[in-house]
Scaffold this motif. Sequence first.
Motif, PDB file in Angstrom:
ATOM      1  N   ARG A   7       0.857  -1.189   0.000  1.00 26.30           N
ATOM      2  CA  ARG A   7       0.000   0.000   0.000  1.00 26.30           C
ATOM      3  C   ARG A   7       0.890   1.235   0.000  1.00 26.30           C
ATOM      4  O   ARG A   7       1.387   1.655   1.040  1.00 26.30           O
ATOM      5  N   ALA A   8       1.099   1.787  -1.195  1.00 15.89           N
ATOM      6  CA  ALA A   8       2.022   2.922  -1.311  1.00 15.89           C
ATOM      7  C   ALA A   8       1.361   4.230  -0.893  1.00 15.89           C
ATOM      8  O   ALA A   8       2.026   5.122  -0.374  1.00 15.89           O
ATOM      9  N   LEU A   9       0.044   4.352  -1.121  1.00 12.71           N
ATOM     10  CA  LEU A   9      -0.688   5.554  -0.707  1.00 12.71           C
ATOM     11  C   LEU A   9      -1.993   5.124  -0.038  1.00 12.71           C
ATOM     12  O   LEU A   9      -2.667   4.210  -0.524  1.00 12.71           O
ATOM     13  N   VAL A  10      -2.333   5.785   1.055  1.00 10.09           N
ATOM     14  CA  VAL A  10      -3.530   5.414   1.808  1.00 10.09           C
ATOM     15  C   VAL A  10      -4.335   6.676   2.124  1.00 10.09           C
ATOM     16  O   VAL A  10      -3.860   7.567   2.841  1.00 10.09           O
ATOM     17  N   ASP A  11      -5.532   6.763   1.546  1.00 17.80           N
ATOM     18  CA  ASP A  11      -6.473   7.836   1.870  1.00 17.80           C
ATOM     19  C   ASP A  11      -5.821   9.229   1.892  1.00 17.80           C
ATOM     20  O   ASP A  11      -5.939   9.957   2.871  1.00 17.80           O
ATOM     21  N   VAL A  12      -5.163   9.553   0.811  1.00 18.79           N
ATOM     22  CA  VAL A  12      -4.462  10.839   0.744  1.00 18.79           C
ATOM     23  C   VAL A  12      -5.429  11.919   0.248  1.00 18.79           C
ATOM     24  O   VAL A  12      -6.043  11.775  -0.808  1.00 18.79           O
ATOM     25  N   GLU A  13      -5.555  12.971   1.047  1.00 22.92           N
ATOM     26  CA  GLU A  13      -6.429  14.090   0.684  1.00 22.92           C
ATOM     27  C   GLU A  13      -5.566  15.340   0.667  1.00 22.92           C
ATOM     28  O   GLU A  13      -5.183  15.842   1.729  1.00 22.92           O
ATOM     29  N   ILE A  14      -5.251  15.814  -0.530  1.00 27.23           N
ATOM     30  CA  ILE A  14      -4.456  17.043  -0.586  1.00 27.23           C
ATOM     31  C   ILE A  14      -5.006  17.995  -1.642  1.00 27.23           C
ATOM     32  O   ILE A  14      -5.634  17.570  -2.608  1.00 27.23           O
ATOM     33  N   VAL A  15      -4.744  19.269  -1.398  1.00 27.63           N
ATOM     34  CA  VAL A  15      -5.097  20.293  -2.374  1.00 27.63           C
ATOM     35  C   VAL A  15      -3.838  21.099  -2.625  1.00 27.63           C
ATOM     36  O   VAL A  15      -3.164  21.515  -1.687  1.00 27.63           O
ATOM     37  N   ILE A  16      -3.486  21.270  -3.887  1.00 30.10           N
ATOM     38  CA  ILE A  16      -2.359  22.137  -4.229  1.00 30.10           C
ATOM     39  C   ILE A  16      -2.888  23.219  -5.162  1.00 30.10           C
ATOM     40  O   ILE A  16      -3.456  22.924  -6.209  1.00 30.10           O
ATOM     41  N   GLU A  17      -2.752  24.465  -4.719  1.00 26.84           N
ATOM     42  CA  GLU A  17      -3.277  25.583  -5.507  1.00 26.84           C
ATOM     43  C   GLU A  17      -2.275  25.977  -6.581  1.00 26.84           C
ATOM     44  O   GLU A  17      -1.074  25.754  -6.427  1.00 26.84           O
ATOM     45  N   GLU A  18      -2.792  26.642  -7.613  1.00 26.26           N
ATOM     46  CA  GLU A  18      -1.913  27.132  -8.660  1.00 26.26           C
ATOM     47  C   GLU A  18      -0.918  28.114  -8.065  1.00 26.26           C
ATOM     48  O   GLU A  18      -1.262  28.928  -7.216  1.00 26.26           O
ATOM     49  N   GLY A  19       0.340  28.016  -8.470  1.00 23.06           N
ATOM     50  CA  GLY A  19       1.353  28.957  -8.004  1.00 23.06           C
ATOM     51  C   GLY A  19       2.054  28.535  -6.725  1.00 23.06           C
ATOM     52  O   GLY A  19       2.939  29.237  -6.251  1.00 23.06           O
ATOM     53  N   GLU A  20       1.677  27.388  -6.156  1.00 21.15           N
ATOM     54  CA  GLU A  20       2.382  26.932  -4.952  1.00 21.15           C
ATOM     55  C   GLU A  20       3.719  26.279  -5.318  1.00 21.15           C
ATOM     56  O   GLU A  20       3.897  25.795  -6.440  1.00 21.15           O
ATOM     57  N   PHE A  21       4.614  26.252  -4.360  1.00 18.96           N
ATOM     58  CA  PHE A  21       5.895  25.552  -4.503  1.00 18.96           C
ATOM     59  C   PHE A  21       5.938  24.592  -3.305  1.00 18.96           C
ATOM     60  O   PHE A  21       6.195  25.000  -2.182  1.00 18.96           O
ATOM     61  N   VAL A  22       5.603  23.342  -3.571  1.00 14.70           N
ATOM     62  CA  VAL A  22       5.445  22.359  -2.497  1.00 14.70           C
ATOM     63  C   VAL A  22       6.600  21.366  -2.523  1.00 14.70           C
ATOM     64  O   VAL A  22       6.936  20.839  -3.588  1.00 14.70           O
ATOM     65  N   CYS A  23       7.202  21.125  -1.389  1.00 15.83           N
ATOM     66  CA  CYS A  23       8.181  20.044  -1.299  1.00 15.83           C
ATOM     67  C   CYS A  23       7.559  18.881  -0.564  1.00 15.83           C
ATOM     68  O   CYS A  23       6.919  19.063   0.486  1.00 15.83           O
ATOM     69  N   VAL A  24       7.726  17.687  -1.112  1.00 14.26           N
ATOM     70  CA  VAL A  24       7.186  16.481  -0.486  1.00 14.26           C
ATOM     71  C   VAL A  24       8.344  15.766   0.203  1.00 14.26           C
ATOM     72  O   VAL A  24       9.317  15.379  -0.444  1.00 14.26           O
ATOM     73  N   LEU A  25       8.229  15.632   1.513  1.00 13.89           N
ATOM     74  CA  LEU A  25       9.277  14.982   2.297  1.00 13.89           C
ATOM     75  C   LEU A  25       8.725  13.698   2.907  1.00 13.89           C
ATOM     76  O   LEU A  25       7.515  13.550   3.079  1.00 13.89           O
ATOM     77  N   GLY A  26       9.634  12.820   3.275  1.00 14.00           N
ATOM     78  CA  GLY A  26       9.199  11.585   3.933  1.00 14.00           C
ATOM     79  C   GLY A  26      10.264  10.528   3.762  1.00 14.00           C
ATOM     80  O   GLY A  26      11.062  10.599   2.829  1.00 14.00           O
ATOM     81  N   PRO A  27      10.260   9.540   4.647  1.00 17.61           N
ATOM     82  CA  PRO A  27      11.277   8.483   4.566  1.00 17.61           C
ATOM     83  C   PRO A  27      11.185   7.694   3.262  1.00 17.61           C
ATOM     84  O   PRO A  27      10.162   7.751   2.582  1.00 17.61           O
ATOM     85  N   SER A  28      12.231   6.974   2.961  1.00 20.42           N
ATOM     86  CA  SER A  28      12.257   6.113   1.779  1.00 20.42           C
ATOM     87  C   SER A  28      11.089   5.126   1.855  1.00 20.42           C
ATOM     88  O   SER A  28      10.828   4.552   2.916  1.00 20.42           O
ATOM     89  N   GLY A  29      10.372   4.990   0.746  1.00 22.55           N
ATOM     90  CA  GLY A  29       9.248   4.052   0.721  1.00 22.55           C
ATOM     91  C   GLY A  29       7.938   4.627   1.237  1.00 22.55           C
ATOM     92  O   GLY A  29       6.946   3.908   1.343  1.00 22.55           O
ATOM     93  N   SER A  30       7.904   5.928   1.541  1.00 21.11           N
ATOM     94  CA  SER A  30       6.681   6.492   2.124  1.00 21.11           C
ATOM     95  C   SER A  30       5.640   6.847   1.066  1.00 21.11           C
ATOM     96  O   SER A  30       4.552   7.306   1.406  1.00 21.11           O
ATOM     97  N   GLY A  31       5.989   6.679  -0.220  1.00 22.33           N
ATOM     98  CA  GLY A  31       4.983   6.891  -1.270  1.00 22.33           C
ATOM     99  C   GLY A  31       5.172   8.162  -2.086  1.00 22.33           C
ATOM    100  O   GLY A  31       4.317   8.507  -2.896  1.00 22.33           O
TER     101      GLY A  31
END
Length: 227
Positions: A18-42
């Motif tokens: 299960r690489a992703l579980v019930d992920v609810e995200i919103v990314i607005e236009e113009g955002e600069f988002v960094c996704v962090l997390g341990p190896s294997g977190s999806g």
Amino acid sequence: MRTRGLGRVHDGGRDARRALVDVEIVIEEGEFVCVLGPSGSGKSTLLAVIGGLDRGYEGQVELYGQDLGRMSDAALARLRGERIGFVFQHFHLLHHLTVIENVTTPALFDPRGDEHACLARAKQLLERLGLADRAGDTPAELSGGQRQRVAIARALLRKPKLLLCDEPTGNLDADTGARIIELFEELHREEGLTIVAVTHEERLARAATRILRLKEGRVDTSNEEPA
Ligand SMILES: Nc1ncnc2c1ncn2[C@@H]1O[C@H](COP(=O)(O)OP(=O)(O)OP(=O)(O)O)[C@@H](O)[C@H]1O
């Protein structure tokens, strides 16, 4: 971009993950988002799903007002080509082509493309990324960091609205990494480019306007902090 109840199970025979579980995200236009997390977190899985490359998910992904799950493969490919630039972890360069050909080739599939404008932009991007003198080389003649920069130039060629990057500074020395981060900040500020970058790097995370943490396939809100 919005996800609702997003899940992804990678089929590994008896050992489904299960690489992703019930992920609810919103990314607005113009955002600069960094996704962090341990190896294997999806993290890579999330990028592939929101970029329309991986259709094997559950739940809903909406991109520019369109539900990806309801789009045909052709419509999705068109949306990707017109709006999204990808920088993959392993670059995915074509080894028999030169640097400039690698950067321009994806755009040649665009029937409305202007070849001269495309070549001019490619040269400008290579200049900006410090690769102007390597345009005629093949990827085999470049260092890992230089290949990474070719992949970044290719991703930016068609002026995407959304840039999805997997470890874009992962193979770069400190100076080159800093230049890439500056370029991202400039594109974000001046051209309103939306950036979603998976990274392990503090420097890149500091440049982001928001940090999204994943843990075991879920969004981790236990450590929320403004970027
Ligand atoms: N194609 C695949 N087939 C089977 N399992 C996969 C596949 N891709 C990813 N996985 C599994 O899904 C989970 C999430 O992987 P993913 O690559 O998204 O994590 P990540 O956070 O990007 O990791 P890393 O930081 O190491 O790149 C892991 O358990 C991984 O083994």
